[in-house]
Design a protein around this motif. Sequence first.
Motif, mmCIF file in Angstrom:
data_model
loop_
_atom_site.group_PDB
_atom_site.id
_atom_site.type_symbol
_atom_site.label_atom_id
_atom_site.label_comp_id
_atom_site.label_asym_id
_atom_site.label_seq_id
_atom_site.Cartn_x
_atom_site.Cartn_y
_atom_site.Cartn_z
ATOM 1 N N ASP A 162 0.797 -1.234 0.000
ATOM 2 C CA ASP A 162 0.000 0.000 0.000
ATOM 3 C C ASP A 162 0.826 1.279 0.000
ATOM 4 O O ASP A 162 0.361 2.316 0.460
ATOM 5 C CB ASP A 162 -0.964 0.014 1.202
ATOM 6 C CG ASP A 162 -1.796 -1.244 1.287
ATOM 7 O OD1 ASP A 162 -2.559 -1.505 0.344
ATOM 8 O OD2 ASP A 162 -1.662 -1.981 2.285
ATOM 9 N N ASN A 163 2.025 1.230 -0.533
ATOM 10 C CA ASN A 163 2.865 2.425 -0.539
ATOM 11 C C ASN A 163 3.456 2.706 -1.917
ATOM 12 O O ASN A 163 4.592 3.170 -2.047
ATOM 13 C CB ASN A 163 3.970 2.292 0.514
ATOM 14 C CG ASN A 163 3.408 2.283 1.926
ATOM 15 O OD1 ASN A 163 2.962 3.307 2.436
ATOM 16 N ND2 ASN A 163 3.368 1.125 2.558
ATOM 17 N N ALA A 164 2.666 2.431 -2.960
ATOM 18 C CA ALA A 164 3.105 2.687 -4.329
ATOM 19 C C ALA A 164 3.066 4.181 -4.640
ATOM 20 O O ALA A 164 2.415 4.966 -3.953
ATOM 21 C CB ALA A 164 2.209 1.934 -5.312
ATOM 22 N N CYS A 165 3.794 4.548 -5.705
ATOM 23 C CA CYS A 165 3.711 5.890 -6.313
ATOM 24 C C CYS A 165 4.189 7.019 -5.407
ATOM 25 O O CYS A 165 3.673 8.143 -5.472
ATOM 26 C CB CYS A 165 2.288 6.180 -6.791
ATOM 27 S SG CYS A 165 1.719 5.056 -8.063
ATOM 28 N N GLU A 166 5.171 6.773 -4.568
ATOM 29 C CA GLU A 166 5.740 7.845 -3.738
ATOM 30 C C GLU A 166 6.680 8.694 -4.593
ATOM 31 O O GLU A 166 7.893 8.735 -4.392
ATOM 32 C CB GLU A 166 6.468 7.253 -2.534
ATOM 33 C CG GLU A 166 5.556 6.719 -1.451
ATOM 34 C CD GLU A 166 4.898 7.821 -0.632
ATOM 35 O OE1 GLU A 166 5.108 9.013 -0.937
ATOM 36 O OE2 GLU A 166 4.143 7.490 0.309
ATOM 37 N N ILE A 167 6.083 9.416 -5.543
ATOM 38 C CA ILE A 167 6.874 10.197 -6.493
ATOM 39 C C ILE A 167 7.665 11.305 -5.801
ATOM 40 O O ILE A 167 8.718 11.714 -6.289
ATOM 41 C CB ILE A 167 5.971 10.782 -7.601
ATOM 42 C CG1 ILE A 167 6.829 11.410 -8.705
ATOM 43 C CG2 ILE A 167 4.957 11.756 -7.026
ATOM 44 C CD1 ILE A 167 6.044 11.874 -9.901
ATOM 45 N N GLY A 168 7.182 11.768 -4.663
ATOM 46 C CA GLY A 168 7.906 12.809 -3.945
ATOM 47 C C GLY A 168 9.281 12.381 -3.490
ATOM 48 O O GLY A 168 10.133 13.221 -3.185
ATOM 49 N N HIS A 169 9.521 11.065 -3.486
ATOM 50 C CA HIS A 169 10.806 10.552 -3.007
ATOM 51 C C HIS A 169 11.607 9.884 -4.114
ATOM 52 O O HIS A 169 12.502 9.084 -3.852
ATOM 53 C CB HIS A 169 10.576 9.659 -1.792
ATOM 54 C CG HIS A 169 9.904 10.427 -0.697
ATOM 55 N ND1 HIS A 169 10.576 11.351 0.073
ATOM 56 C CD2 HIS A 169 8.613 10.481 -0.309
ATOM 57 C CE1 HIS A 169 9.721 11.918 0.909
ATOM 58 N NE2 HIS A 169 8.533 11.418 0.699
ATOM 59 N N ILE A 170 11.293 10.260 -5.356
ATOM 60 C CA ILE A 170 12.203 9.989 -6.474
ATOM 61 C C ILE A 170 13.421 10.904 -6.316
ATOM 62 O O ILE A 170 13.282 12.087 -6.013
ATOM 63 C CB ILE A 170 11.509 10.251 -7.822
ATOM 64 C CG1 ILE A 170 10.504 9.139 -8.137
ATOM 65 C CG2 ILE A 170 12.512 10.403 -8.950
ATOM 66 C CD1 ILE A 170 9.705 9.370 -9.395
ATOM 67 N N THR A 171 14.614 10.367 -6.513
ATOM 68 C CA THR A 171 15.829 11.167 -6.355
ATOM 69 C C THR A 171 16.070 12.026 -7.592
ATOM 70 O O THR A 171 16.145 11.523 -8.708
ATOM 71 C CB THR A 171 17.049 10.265 -6.116
ATOM 72 O OG1 THR A 171 16.838 9.512 -4.917
ATOM 73 C CG2 THR A 171 18.318 11.091 -5.970
ATOM 74 N N ILE A 172 16.163 13.333 -7.372
ATOM 75 C CA ILE A 172 16.489 14.276 -8.444
ATOM 76 C C ILE A 172 17.985 14.570 -8.456
ATOM 77 O O ILE A 172 18.599 14.747 -9.497
ATOM 78 C CB ILE A 172 15.687 15.581 -8.265
ATOM 79 C CG1 ILE A 172 14.187 15.296 -8.396
ATOM 80 C CG2 ILE A 172 16.097 16.650 -9.273
ATOM 81 C CD1 ILE A 172 13.764 14.750 -9.739
ATOM 82 N N GLY A 200 15.048 10.501 4.995
ATOM 83 C CA GLY A 200 16.387 9.978 5.234
ATOM 84 C C GLY A 200 17.276 9.960 4.011
ATOM 85 O O GLY A 200 18.489 9.774 4.127
ATOM 86 N N GLN A 201 16.682 10.148 2.822
ATOM 87 C CA GLN A 201 17.459 10.161 1.588
ATOM 88 C C GLN A 201 17.836 11.591 1.212
ATOM 89 O O GLN A 201 17.431 12.559 1.858
ATOM 90 C CB GLN A 201 16.659 9.497 0.466
ATOM 91 C CG GLN A 201 16.227 8.078 0.780
ATOM 92 C CD GLN A 201 17.391 7.180 1.188
ATOM 93 O OE1 GLN A 201 18.437 7.172 0.545
ATOM 94 N NE2 GLN A 201 17.205 6.429 2.261
ATOM 95 N N ASN A 202 18.601 11.720 0.147
ATOM 96 C CA ASN A 202 19.046 13.041 -0.303
ATOM 97 C C ASN A 202 18.467 13.365 -1.676
ATOM 98 O O ASN A 202 18.363 12.494 -2.537
ATOM 99 C CB ASN A 202 20.576 13.102 -0.372
ATOM 100 C CG ASN A 202 21.212 13.099 0.996
ATOM 101 O OD1 ASN A 202 21.373 12.053 1.608
ATOM 102 N ND2 ASN A 202 21.552 14.268 1.496
ATOM 103 N N GLY A 203 18.135 14.641 -1.860
ATOM 104 C CA GLY A 203 17.758 15.127 -3.183
ATOM 105 C C GLY A 203 16.436 14.625 -3.711
ATOM 106 O O GLY A 203 16.254 14.509 -4.923
ATOM 107 N N CYS A 204 15.468 14.348 -2.824
ATOM 108 C CA CYS A 204 14.150 13.893 -3.274
ATOM 109 C C CYS A 204 13.421 15.019 -4.012
ATOM 110 O O CYS A 204 13.615 16.200 -3.727
ATOM 111 C CB CYS A 204 13.299 13.449 -2.089
ATOM 112 S SG CYS A 204 13.909 11.970 -1.252
#
Length: 307
Positions: free
Chosen positions: A143-153, A163-167
């Motif tokens: 139930d956590n598909a399509c988290e486009i906000g956390h694609i790395t740019i 916790g990641q960088n450059g989302c």
Amino acid sequence: AGLVDVNGNVLALDKRKTLARESAEAPVKQIVDSIREVVRLGGAAFSDIRGIGIGSPGPLNAKEGKILMAGNLPHWIDFPLAGIIKERVGVNTYIQNDATVFAYGEWWMGAGRGKDDFFAVTLGTGIGGGAVCGGKLLTGFNDNACEIGHITIDYNGPQCWCGQNGCLEQYASATGLVRMTNEKLINVHIETPLAEYRGKPSELTSKEIFEAAKAGDAFACEMFETAGYLLGIGLVNALNLLNFEVVAAGGGLARAGDMILEPARRALLDRGFKSCVKQVKLVPAQRPDDAAILGAVKLVIDMEVNS
């Protein structure tokens, strides 16, 4: 909250400011009170209600009806929201990611009607996404598909709360737009009405940037151009995976309209496969105020009415 019939007609609405940070109980009480209010306003009884659908920030576990963690709801950790609401009002309750139900509502009664492959992106303090693929809601295995906000740019970019960088969220959300603007105001001397916020980063909001851009300030327009173009790059990544025909943009920042959507459209054409992207439409959401309610209702229809 909304009272909606199986044909998607909104019969009553109620809106409240979420007391999310007070306690775990405070927003639960608000939800219950709001549900009771729309039932009353709609002249219905709880015996008439087939089910309750809730869109919530995640991550979550829809099968168990639990909110696992939500940044804006700090007291809800492994929180069995669906079970609590069912216990309070006596009606089967279902939860799903808020951006997912927004997309489902736009597909059912908005910009995605008649399209089997559809994507929606929500641009607010964060960025959410949801998709319908082959006429079916895409949720993913947990139930956590399509988290486009956390694609790395940019993998060397600023750290995100995840916790990641450059989302993407660090650039194309309202929060990201403010972050980029504050950073540039500090590092570069620019003639702009927004210079009054130099050294006062906590006072600047996306509204001030929007108002300056609307008034023709070149610097504010440049900030929207950057945010929009990077949004488009994120959408190209989603398009390459999901091959949708239409994408609808909703949320507070999307109300800027072509100021943010036009550079995103250019990025789609610049960065995507030409044979594919020229057929893709990026449009404003048609139901920006109630798409999430409609999508949550469609969940109930799927689970209770059509089962």
